[in-house]
Each structure stands twice: as structure tokens, then as C-alpha cells.
Design an enzyme around this catalytic site. Structure first.
Site, PDB file in Angstrom:
ATOM      1  N   TYR A 155      14.583 -16.078  -9.997  1.00 25.16           N
ATOM      2  CA  TYR A 155      13.502 -16.092 -10.975  1.00 25.16           C
ATOM      3  C   TYR A 155      12.153 -15.950 -10.273  1.00 25.16           C
ATOM      4  O   TYR A 155      11.309 -15.144 -10.684  1.00 25.16           O
ATOM      5  CB  TYR A 155      13.555 -17.400 -11.769  1.00 25.16           C
ATOM      6  CG  TYR A 155      12.471 -17.511 -12.816  1.00 25.16           C
ATOM      7  CD1 TYR A 155      12.615 -16.897 -14.052  1.00 25.16           C
ATOM      8  CD2 TYR A 155      11.310 -18.233 -12.575  1.00 25.16           C
ATOM      9  CE1 TYR A 155      11.619 -16.984 -15.019  1.00 25.16           C
ATOM     10  CE2 TYR A 155      10.311 -18.342 -13.528  1.00 25.16           C
ATOM     11  CZ  TYR A 155      10.465 -17.720 -14.752  1.00 25.16           C
ATOM     12  OH  TYR A 155       9.483 -17.813 -15.688  1.00 25.16           O
TER      13      TYR A 155
ATOM     14  N   SER B 299       4.375 -15.923 -13.631  1.00 29.73           N
ATOM     15  CA  SER B 299       4.714 -17.349 -13.637  1.00 29.73           C
ATOM     16  C   SER B 299       4.038 -18.003 -12.446  1.00 29.73           C
ATOM     17  O   SER B 299       3.708 -17.337 -11.450  1.00 29.73           O
ATOM     18  CB  SER B 299       6.227 -17.540 -13.556  1.00 29.73           C
ATOM     19  OG  SER B 299       6.547 -18.900 -13.307  1.00 29.73           O
TER      20      SER B 299
END
Length: 608
Positions: free
Chosen positions: A491, A478
């Protein structure tokens, strides 16, 4: 009667120039004929696994080259193995098995050297419908390749000449009188299966056959009767009169990839494919070869049928025949690279995973769709088959479950083969303040986002390494891996770990031909936020925050299909770290050149 070592084959004898050729056939008569020609020091059994896979669609023909396997040897041996006499053999076999239609020719090693002769000689024109060349150049093309580089000895040309000379040391050895025969009938012949197993990781599974010592001794005359003569006087009109597909194993220790640099001038419209494999591709990668051969043959059959219906004839222009089109688009390049390969995608019930499965399916890959959502995985597999996948199967597995992943890896290897491309995509979202994030929240996100990737890399990466023919692992990280964001501590940490894992694995596995890449999307319109959790938020507030985040993602409206295309392009180019969206590109640049500015931006409160 069964062909030796080829289960279910029908056998016949064909006489050519006083030599009796052993011909084995599989598949139904009346289908397109595919003729497989073996190399040195092999017999037709080298093709057994490929032939078995082709027999469901084609009439497959294999024959022992004169002096090999169960074919008789010419007498005397000297002068009995010239390309002219080998062409006589091919025409005799083709005439026997397909008297009224041209055949599709596939050659490996010296079978490919012969195949180039068959596909370029004038007297075989009209008998070859297509030619697939694997690990064997035309001696005419090779002779001219050597002359061009010797005539202009630039540093690059000299390096290419020396490099191929180093690889071809055995050619001179085979020209020695009597010594090669003595070696093959003595210690080399006895040790050859063990050498193949060690050097090429070929299992001792009935190949090579017991005739190897005599095959290799006779086959030395392939070199003596042809190599020097053709390299000294190469034909300058050796243009292919049939469409040609070139399959180049990138790990071939005997043939440089540079040998084929100029090949388009001899085979207009040449279809090129590369494969991470060593020399004996028919034994290493029968699934991939069968898929590429099938696709190429069926395309050529369709071309011929279309031309016939339109009343057109393929005509020669300037001594060159019309052939297969050169790939001109990314889609065609993907099809050449991934057709028939086995690709496993986790988290593929929707979003980036589903789009990636579809992209590989459109390229003709075989796709294993993995997700803990059984219904969603089954739907993706069904649509992948409709998109052109060579096969698509759904597996319901939670990637965070170590034992379930181990069973999956064993099942996939047993039923479909070793995975060529692994895409670790499965992931979950978690937002909220660090101080409100519980240990259970941390465990949940790390189990899926990090441990799921670790399980995939460890299990399928080990299978790739043990196969010894390379592969590629793609881990979906990501932009949060290098762009700190408030309220995304868990995350972001999980994705940063995936990014670093990918880079360390890339260094560790490079020597085994296994590429590892990290894809770093930014804000992509997927369903990840619809299932995300927000730490420290009451349950009644969870859905409102999910809906707000989903609206923001929809407004951004960056499609997952663009990420899927980045995945395929990344594997094709073997790239390391690939940001996808504009904001991901920008954040990666800031992380390298203006990290203080990036940290300042991270203090902005996200509107979730």
C-alpha cells in the site's frame, strides 16, 4: 428568418441614429432578457454556443454592433462609433426587446468596454439589471488606472504599465490611417481564422463569419473614436448602477489581470471569477460561461423579487448603487471558482470520494461520479443533485481496467465536455507482511492505486491539454507515501508512486496550465478498511482484522468531509502536496527534517 450562423434564432431590425441593427433572439419571450454584446473583430455569432445554452432559461438577445455582421455602418465612419452612439444603439435594442423591464447585459472584449459604459452612464440607469464583463475594461477606469501608476512610478507600478503596454501594441496600430483597413481586407482577413486556430486553438466551425474583413475594417473606428479621448479625459463618476460580475481569463494575451485590481471602488460588491482560458472565452468555454451567467442572473432576479415583495427600493448612496455581495466565505469562493465546471471523481460511491463529489456539488459544479459499485455511484449522483450540483451522473467503471477507462473518457467528453477537475480517488487497502504478500496481492493493489491514477491522468489529462485551456488533476495519495509503516509495504509503495507521479506531472503539465496536486490524508474515518485485505492471514481471520481496524478508524473519527474541503482548497490555491490530518502534517515534517526518527517510528508494530 434565421440569424446568420445561429440556428433557430428569430431576427428583427432595429433602427438607431440612421443605422439599422440586426438583432437575433432565442428562447421564449416573457423570460428574463439577457443581451449578449460581441467584441472586436467579431460579430454576434461569437456568442452562438453560449446563447444556445442560455436559451432554455432566458430570452436571449444578440445584435451585430453597428458596422459589423448584418448591421449597417454609419456614414461617415469617422465619429460614428463613439461610446455615446453605441449607448444609443443599446437603448434602442433594449427598448425593442424589453420595453418594460431592465435587461441583463453580458459583454466580451469591446462588447464589455461598451457594457461598462451602459452600466455606468446615468441615462441607462434602470435599463441594466446586471452586467457580466469578460475581457474588456472600462476606458474610464483604465484611464484612471494609468494615471495613478504614472503619478507614483514605483517599481511595481512601472512593471504593470510596461506589461500592459506590451500587451496593447495593437491599439496604436489600429490608430494608423488606412493601413488596418487594407490589412483586414487583404492578407490579415484571409489568414485570421487560421491564426485563431493556431494561437487560441479555436476550431474552424463556422466562426468567424464571412463578414470578418469588413467587420474588422469598420471596427478600427471603435479605437479611433474612443480610446485616446477617454484615456485623456476619463469620467470620475463611472460607478456601476447595477450588480457586476467580472470573469477574467488568466491566459488573456491582451489584458493584464492587474487592470482590475481597483475595480471594487467602481463596482461595490463586485463578483469576481477567474478562468484558465485565453481571450476568446465565448468560443473556448461556453459551458462555463453559460453556467456563471445563469447563476448570476438568477441571483439578481431573486434579489429584485425579494426587494419587491419587501417593498424596498435599491437606492444610490454616494453615487454608488447596491450590487452583488462580495464573497466572504470559503463556500462562496468555491462557488465562484467551480460553479458550472465539470468535475470527475473516481471511487465516489463512499468515503472521501463521495464527500468530495458532494463538496463540488455544493459549489455548483457538474459532477461525474465513477465507481465500480454501480448502486453506490448512482446514490452519490442522486445526493449530489440534491446538494446543488448543476448536473450529476453516475458511471460504473473499474479504474484498473484500461479499456473501460478509455471508453469512459470518450463518453464523458462526448456527452458532458472536457473535464475541468479530475479527482483520482479510487483506492484499496492491503496490509500484512511483505514476505506474505503474493504477486497477485501486489498486482491487485497496484492496478487500482497506481494504474487507476495513471489511466485517469493519461486520458483526461490529454483531453485537458488538447483543449488548451488548462484544468486540474488531484491525486489522492496517503501519509503512507512518506511515512513508512510496517506491514503496509504494498500500500505504501503504491501511494509513494502516486505522490512522485503527481510531482513529476505537475512539472510537466505546468506549461499547459494544468495543475496537479497530491492530497495525503492520514487516518480518516472511511470504509476503506472494511474491504481491505491482509496478506498471509487465513480467510476466517480477515473479517476480524477488518473489524478491529474499522474500530480504530472510528475512534480516530476524522471525517472525510475535511479531506474533501482540502481538495477544493488545493485546486483553488493550486498547491502541490497537501497533508490533511495532524499526523500527516507531522509525518511530512519528520520526513524532511528528521528522517531517522521517522524510520525508527516505522519499526513499531501496528496493532491490527
Amino acid at each position: 428568418m434565421s440569424g446568420a450562423g445561429i440556428e433557430g434564432a428569430r431576427e428583427r431590425r432595429v433602427v438607431s441614429g440612421g443605422v439599422e441593427l440586426c438583432v437575433a433572439e432565442l428562447g421564449e419571450a416573457g423570460r428574463p432578457v439577457v443581451v449578449l454584446v460581441h467584441g472586436y473583430p467579431d460579430s454576434k455569432e461569437v456568442w452562438s454556443e453560449v446563447a444556445r445554452r442560455l436559451a432554455g432559461r432566458f430570452h436571449v438577445v444578440l445584435y451585430d454592433v453597428r458596422g459589423h455582421g448584418r448591421s449597417s455602418a454609419p456614414r461617415p465612419l469617422r465619429g460614428g462609433f463613439t461610446l455615446e452612439k453605441l449607448t444609443d444603439d443599446f437603448l434602442a435594442v433594449a427598448g425593442a426587446v424589453s420595453p418594460h423591464a431592465p435587461v441583463h447585459l453580458v459583454g466580451h472584449d469591446w462588447g464589455s468596454v461598451q457594457g461598462w459604459e451602459f452600466a455606468t452612464a446615468r441615462r441607462t440607469e434602470g435599463r441594466v439589471a446586471s452586467f457580466t464583463s469578460i475581457s474588456g475594461p472600462s476606458l474610464d477606469h483604465l484611464g484612471l488606472w494609468l494615471r495613478r501608476r504614472a503619478a507614483r512610478p514605483t517599481p511595481r507600478a512601472v512593471a504593470q504599465l510596461l506589461g500592459q503596454g506590451r500587451r496593447s501594441w495593437y491599439v496604436s496600430a489600429l490608430h494608423l490611417p488606412r493601413l488596418p483597413e487594407a490589412a483586414w481586407r487583404g492578407p490579415l482577413g484571409r489568414r485570421w481564422p487560421a491564426l485563431l486556430e493556431r494561437l487560441e486553438r479555436l476550431p474552424a466551425d463556422g466562426y468567424p463569419t464571412a463578414s470578418l474583413p469588413e467587420d474588422a475594417a469598420h471596427g478600427a473606428w471603435l479605437y479611433r473614436d474612443n480610446v485616446r479621448a477617454r484615456l485623456r479625459h476619463p469620467r470620475r463618476d463611472a460607478y456601476a448602477h447595477a450588480p457586476v460580475q467580472l470573469i477574467t481569463p488568466t491566459g488573456d494575451p491582451y489584458l493584464s489581470e492587474r487592470l482590475y485590481d481597483d475595480l471594487e471602488q467602481w463596482a461595490p460588491g463586485l463578483v469576481r471569477r477567474t478562468l484558465r482560458a485565453k481571450h476568446w472565452v465565448p468560443r473556448h468555454r461556453p459551458d462555463q460561461l453559460a453556467a456563471w451567467i445563469t447563476e448570476f442572473v438568477l441571483n439578481r432576479q431573486n434579489d429584485r423579487e425579494n426587494d419587491r415583495q419587501a417593498g424596498r427600493q435599491h437606492t444610490r448612496q454616494g453615487g454608488r448603487a447596491a450590487a452583488a455581495r462580495r464573497p466572504a466565505t470559503a463556500r462562496e469562493a468555491y462557488a465562484q471558482r467551480f460553479a458550472g465546471q465539470l468535475v470527475l471523481v473516481t471511487g465516489a460511491a463512499g468515503g472521501i470520494g463521495r464527500a468530495t463529489a458532494f463538496a463540488f456539488a455544493e459549489a455548483g459544479a457538474r459532477v461525474v461520479v465513477v465507481d465500480r459499485d454501480a448502486e453506490g455511484a448512482a446514490r452519490t449522483a442522486e445526493l449530489a443533485r440534491l446538494s446543488g450540483a448543476a448536473g450529476a451522473w453516475a458511471e460504473c467503471v473499474d479504474v484498473s481496467d484500461e479499456q473501460a477507462m478509455e471508453k469512459l473518457a470518450d463518453r464523458v467528453a462526448a456527452e458532458y465536455g472536457v473535464v475541468d477537475v479530475l479527482v483520482n480517488n479510487a483506492g484499496i487497502g492491503l496490509g500484512g507482511s511483505f514476505l506474505d504478500t503474493s504477486p497477485e496481492d501486489w498486482r491487485r493493489v497496484l492496478d487500482v492505486n497506481l494504474w487507476g491514477v495513471i489511466h485517469g491522468c493519461r486520458l483526461f489529462g490529454r483531453q485537458m491539454a488538447e483543449r488548451g485551456q488548462g484544468g486540474h488533476i488531484v491525486n489522492i495519495a496517503s501519509a503512507a507515501a512518506f511515512q513508512p509503516v510496517r506491514r503496509l509495504s504494498a500500500y505504501g509503495a503504491s501511494k509513494a508512486a502516486v505522490l512522485m507521479l503527481s510531482q513529476t506531472l505537475r512539472a510537466e503539465l505546468a506549461g499547459q496550465g494544468i495543475g496537479v496536486s497530491a492530497i495525503c490524508p492520514g487516518v480518516v474515518n472511511t470504509g476503506i478498511v472494511s474491504t481491505a485485505r491482509f496478506a498471509g492471514v487465513p480467510e476466517e481471520e480477515q473479517q476480524r482484522l477488518r473489524n478491529r481496524a474499522a474500530r480504530a478508524y472510528r475512534l480516530r473519527n476524522y471525517p472525510p468531509e475535511k479531506v474533501a474541503d482540502a481538495v477544493l482548497r488545493t485546486v483553488l490555491e493550486n498547491r502541490a502536496v497537501v497533508p490533511v490530518t495532524p499526523e500527516a502534517h507531522g509525518a511530512l515534517l519528520l520526513s524532511r527534517f528528521a528522517p531517522r526518527l521517522l524510520r525508527a517510528l516505522s519499526r513499531i508494530e501496528p496493532r491490527l
